[in-house]
Design an enzyme around this catalytic site. Structure first.
Site, PDB file in Angstrom:
ATOM      1  N   LYS A 116       4.599 -24.273 -42.976  1.00 55.53           N
ATOM      2  CA  LYS A 116       5.275 -23.108 -43.437  1.00 55.53           C
ATOM      3  C   LYS A 116       6.846 -23.488 -43.068  1.00 55.53           C
ATOM      4  O   LYS A 116       7.593 -22.811 -44.120  1.00 55.53           O
ATOM      5  CB  LYS A 116       5.246 -21.863 -42.226  1.00 55.53           C
ATOM      6  CG  LYS A 116       3.712 -21.419 -42.028  1.00 55.53           C
ATOM      7  CD  LYS A 116       3.021 -20.936 -43.316  1.00 55.53           C
ATOM      8  CE  LYS A 116       1.933 -20.282 -42.919  1.00 55.53           C
ATOM      9  NZ  LYS A 116       0.521 -21.262 -43.446  1.00 55.53           N
ATOM     10  N   GLU A 200      13.061 -16.671 -38.411  1.00 58.66           N
ATOM     11  CA  GLU A 200      13.557 -16.380 -39.604  1.00 58.66           C
ATOM     12  C   GLU A 200      14.157 -14.711 -39.263  1.00 58.66           C
ATOM     13  O   GLU A 200      13.827 -14.147 -38.395  1.00 58.66           O
ATOM     14  CB  GLU A 200      12.889 -16.311 -40.809  1.00 58.66           C
ATOM     15  CG  GLU A 200      11.557 -15.432 -40.440  1.00 58.66           C
ATOM     16  CD  GLU A 200      10.844 -15.621 -41.698  1.00 58.66           C
ATOM     17  OE1 GLU A 200      11.024 -16.956 -42.841  1.00 58.66           O
ATOM     18  OE2 GLU A 200       9.906 -14.965 -42.293  1.00 58.66           O
ATOM     19  N   ASN A 235       1.057  -8.119 -36.692  1.00 59.16           N
ATOM     20  CA  ASN A 235       1.274  -8.944 -37.922  1.00 59.16           C
ATOM     21  C   ASN A 235       0.077  -9.333 -38.316  1.00 59.16           C
ATOM     22  O   ASN A 235       0.021 -10.530 -39.116  1.00 59.16           O
ATOM     23  CB  ASN A 235       2.019 -10.256 -37.252  1.00 59.16           C
ATOM     24  CG  ASN A 235       3.602  -9.849 -36.785  1.00 59.16           C
ATOM     25  OD1 ASN A 235       4.075  -9.353 -37.492  1.00 59.16           O
ATOM     26  ND2 ASN A 235       3.680 -10.538 -35.317  1.00 59.16           N
ATOM     27  N   GLU A 275       3.133 -15.790 -50.902  1.00 58.07           N
ATOM     28  CA  GLU A 275       3.458 -14.880 -50.248  1.00 58.07           C
ATOM     29  C   GLU A 275       4.846 -14.464 -50.328  1.00 58.07           C
ATOM     30  O   GLU A 275       5.688 -15.048 -50.129  1.00 58.07           O
ATOM     31  CB  GLU A 275       2.912 -14.610 -48.987  1.00 58.07           C
ATOM     32  CG  GLU A 275       1.463 -14.793 -48.507  1.00 58.07           C
ATOM     33  CD  GLU A 275       0.950 -14.659 -47.252  1.00 58.07           C
ATOM     34  OE1 GLU A 275       1.948 -14.209 -46.163  1.00 58.07           O
ATOM     35  OE2 GLU A 275      -0.131 -14.691 -47.075  1.00 58.07           O
ATOM     36  N   GLU A 288       6.096 -17.532 -47.701  1.00 58.84           N
ATOM     37  CA  GLU A 288       5.307 -18.773 -47.423  1.00 58.84           C
ATOM     38  C   GLU A 288       4.055 -18.831 -48.602  1.00 58.84           C
ATOM     39  O   GLU A 288       3.810 -17.830 -49.305  1.00 58.84           O
ATOM     40  CB  GLU A 288       4.408 -18.693 -45.975  1.00 58.84           C
ATOM     41  CG  GLU A 288       3.668 -17.591 -45.935  1.00 58.84           C
ATOM     42  CD  GLU A 288       3.051 -17.274 -44.537  1.00 58.84           C
ATOM     43  OE1 GLU A 288       3.940 -17.804 -43.556  1.00 58.84           O
ATOM     44  OE2 GLU A 288       1.878 -16.947 -44.140  1.00 58.84           O
ATOM     45  N   ASN A 290      -0.219 -19.821 -48.822  1.00 59.34           N
ATOM     46  CA  ASN A 290      -1.272 -20.515 -48.175  1.00 59.34           C
ATOM     47  C   ASN A 290      -1.995 -21.269 -48.947  1.00 59.34           C
ATOM     48  O   ASN A 290      -2.288 -20.683 -50.025  1.00 59.34           O
ATOM     49  CB  ASN A 290      -2.076 -19.150 -47.661  1.00 59.34           C
ATOM     50  CG  ASN A 290      -1.379 -18.352 -46.498  1.00 59.34           C
ATOM     51  OD1 ASN A 290      -1.070 -18.996 -45.460  1.00 59.34           O
ATOM     52  ND2 ASN A 290      -0.913 -16.975 -46.838  1.00 59.34           N
ATOM     53  N   PHE A 348      -6.806  -1.768 -29.383  1.00 60.99           N
ATOM     54  CA  PHE A 348      -7.374  -2.756 -30.263  1.00 60.99           C
ATOM     55  C   PHE A 348      -7.519  -3.776 -29.532  1.00 60.99           C
ATOM     56  O   PHE A 348      -7.698  -5.062 -29.975  1.00 60.99           O
ATOM     57  CB  PHE A 348      -6.440  -2.766 -31.246  1.00 60.99           C
ATOM     58  CG  PHE A 348      -6.278  -1.684 -32.218  1.00 60.99           C
ATOM     59  CD1 PHE A 348      -6.867  -1.298 -33.207  1.00 60.99           C
ATOM     60  CD2 PHE A 348      -5.005  -0.812 -32.006  1.00 60.99           C
ATOM     61  CE1 PHE A 348      -6.706  -0.263 -33.886  1.00 60.99           C
ATOM     62  CE2 PHE A 348      -4.588   0.180 -32.807  1.00 60.99           C
ATOM     63  CZ  PHE A 348      -5.505   0.643 -33.785  1.00 60.99           C
TER      64      PHE A 348
END
Length: 671
Positions: A116, A200, A235, A275, A288, A290, A348
């Site tokens: 990344k 960031e 996320n 992305e 980024e 992938n 969750f």
């Protein structure tokens, strides 16, 4: 073309790759750990090789074991799936050294874009707009705080080798930076064997949009539209769709061309994803890349008609892309829900155990509606603590976004799982959420719309009446079966009209019900005692079938039905409610019964999910304030911080670091 390939992965993606390989006439080899000995991907493959203990670091992450499995079986190529070794530069290099083909991008592209930090540097060099941030080595949490202060809050702390939401934290203050930095490093180390993180700027109210690219080994690269992945929790993506309701054709082309330019700059030669974080004004920044197949690839496949796994295999075999950019068209709309083994009513937290019942909706394609279920489990299988909690990816495709959402909502209602907790109630609730249906999305959607988490809700209005009607229909069928068993009913199933009191928990709905064959007629009783317009329910449902599917006044309806000791439990559109259907005499008696009161567990910290105690942050006799960290528990590669809900004093600690606890196991008590 290859004659045999090995899949260096497990679960639903391993099964997904096997399906495409089988369609192409290619034999497959599965690898499995001790925990996956009876897994579905092992059963589906032509051959299977045991590679070690349950922990991924001792099995799926060991390159030498994958190479040895290839040599043992004669596999000519390896598909890595996603996660595990899929973005490790060392993996394709090791395969190449052994004379085995990697079904993915070349090692140079992985080195340039898979990391990344390096991918952001490469993007900046290519004049791609990137989010402000610090891409250097961050030495410790003090250094992290200094960087965050300079960038300005909020900031995103993110694992360099990360993916799937692992090793990622948002921080709004210095204290959150310190905690988030240490947790992100620990998760990154555990999940990827690489604890480097970067920081960031976190874009407020952003949308997460990604472009699917596909390249070959002859310099050709195309893009296959975009996916909207803004519905995220912690996320981690929860729902994806293609195309995005935000983009117009001009913005789509700009993003696609930028993604292709970036891919060409690193000689990308497989399926990959670029992305972007996008503003509500359609501005966008590179996030980024992938260098692998994405979890959400099915929505792209359904709107483009392109089998991405097949294309990856063909590219790896040296074939040229048969598609040019002008050939790519987006048709209809696709929506994907990720079904996880987690309890939405317990914030969750992961759930493990045996799938006592696993009855997904049937895969189908009719009336312009497609239902697809990518899964790696089967009834009787075990959901393990060692791996990602994903059970399945439920995908629907239709001519329009509204139709795809309706199809998804119905399919979720028809998806029956028993034995573990799962997030289908939450997914169902999302499908009927007005803001979701409007397409007014951002990555903060779930936090904004469910600020206190997802709690059990009492059905109201039309939904409550629909549940009551189905409950009455089910009860009438149970009643008929009882009379048939006792010899009271002979011949055609006809039930005389009767008054019923349907209780949704303690909420009472009065109605009249009558049955004639597969048709049940229900008429609700108003507050004035008058009978309303009859509603016709048609279904072939029989006792023992876990999902009631049929029509109410001609509209398709599905509800999950679980028998209870004194009634039934119905799940529908995110609601789960205990239902009793009483005769008038039974209802009169029930109204006199006292309401049960739950025991108070406020002075105990119970383990919210099965997991490993990483640390205990307090001592006996210590005074704690609300919000303070009490313990950290790890489950399914995620570290969960348990905090004090109120001020108090620690009376006794019952668990220690390193202990493996069951759900609701006692960790500590307060005075």
């Amino acid at each position: 073309m290859f004659k045999k390939i090995l899949i260096a992965n497990r679960g639903e993606i391993a099964c997904r790759v096997i399906k495409s390989a089988r369609k192409m006439g290619i034999k497959t080899v599965a690898v499995y750990s001790e925990a996956d000995r009876d897994a579905l991907h092992v059963e589906m493959a032509d051959e299977a090789v045991f590679i070690g203990p349950p922990a991924a670091a001792e099995s799926y992450l060991l390159i030498e074991k994958i190479v040895e499995a290839c040599k043992q079986t004669g596999a000519e190529a390896v598909h890595p799936g996603y996660g595990f070794l899929s973005e490790r530069e060392a993996f394709p290099r090791a395969l190449e050294a052994a004379g085995i083909v990697f079904i993915g991008p070349n090692p140079g592209a992985i080195a340039a874009m898979g990391d990344k930090i390096e991918s952001k540097k490469a993007a900046a060099k290519a004049n791609v707009s990137t989010v402000p941030g610090y891409l250097g080595v961050i030495t410790d949490d003090k250094h992290a705080v200094k960087i965050a202060d300079e960038i300005g809050y909020p900031v995103m702390i993110k694992a360099s080798a990360g993916g799937g939401g692992k090793g990622m934290r948002i921080a709004h203050s210095t204290s959150e930076v310190v905690e988030g930095f240490n947790l992100a490093k620990a998760e990154a180390k555990s999940s990827f064997g690489d604890d480097r993180v970067f920081i960031e700027k976190f874009i407020v109210d952003p949308r997460h949009i990604e472009i699917q690219v596909l390249g070959d080994k002859h310099g050709n690269v195309i893009y296959l539209g975009e996916r909207e992945c803004s519905i995220q929790r912690r996320n981690q993506k929860v729902i994806e769709e293609a195309p995005s309701p935000l983009l117009d054709e001009t913005t789509r082309r700009k993003m696609g061309e930028q993604a292709v330019a970036l891919a060409k700059a690193v000689n990308y030669d497989s399926a990959g994803t670029v992305e972007f974080v996008a503003g509500q004004d359609k501005s966008f920044y590179f996030l980024e890349m992938n260098t692998r197949l994405q979890v959400e690839h099915p929505v792209t496949e359904l709107v483009t008609g392109v089998d991405l796994v097949e294309q990856m295999i063909r590219v790896a075999a040296g074939e040229k892309l048969q598609l040019a950019q002008k050939d790519v068209t987006l048709t209809g709309w696709a929506v994907e829900s990720r079904v996880y083994a987690e309890d939405p009513f317990r914030n969750f937290l992961p759930s493990i155990g045996r799938l006592v019942k696993y009855r997904p909706p049937a895969e189908s394609k009719s009336d312009n509606i497609t239902v697809r279920n990518d899964t790696g489990v089967q009834e009787g299988g075990e959901i393990s603590i060692y791996y990602d909690p994903m059970i399945a990816k439920l995908v629907t495709h239709a001519p329009s976004r509204a139709a795809a959402i309706e199809a998804q909502s119905h399919a979720l209602d028809a998806f029956y799982i028993d034995g573990i907790r799962h997030n289908i109630p939450f997914l169902s609730a999302l499908m009927s959420h007005p803001r979701w249906r409007e397409g007014n999305l951002s990555t903060g959607f779930i936090a904004e719309e469910f600020p206190k988490g997802f709690a059990a809700r009492a059905p109201e209005g039309e939904v409550a009446r629909r549940i009551a009607a189905v409950a009455a229909a089910v009860d009438s069928i149970y009643g008929e079966r009882k009379r048939q068993i006792s010899g009271q009913l002979i011949g055609r199933a006809v039930t005389r009209a009767g008054r019923r009191a349907v209780w949704l928990e303690r909420e009472e709905i009065a109605l009249d019900v009558a049955r004639d064959g597969d048709v049940v007629t229900v008429a609700f009783i108003g507050a004035d005692g008058k009978t309303g317009t009859p509603h016709k329910l048609s279904s072939s449902w029989k006792p023992g079938v876990p999902v009631w599917e049929g029509t109410i006044d001609g509209h398709n309806v599905a509800m999950q039905v679980r028998p209870m000791a004194s009634g039934i439990r119905i799940a529908h559109q995110g609601y789960e409610v205990a239902v009793n259907v009483f005769t008038e005499i039974e209802a009169a008696a029930a109204r006199l019964m006292p309401v049960g009161v739950k025991a108070d567990t406020g002075k105990k910290l119970l383990c919210p999910m099965p997991g490993l105690v990483v640390s205990i942050a307090v001592t006996e006799g210590q005074d704690v304030k609300a919000g303070e960290t009490l313990a950290v528990v790890e489950a399914m590669k995620m570290q969960n911080v348990l905090r004090a809900e109120r001020d108090g004093t620690v009376k006794k600690i019952h668990a220690a670091a390193g202990a493996t606890l069951a759900v609701d196991a006692l960790i500590l008590e307060f005075a």
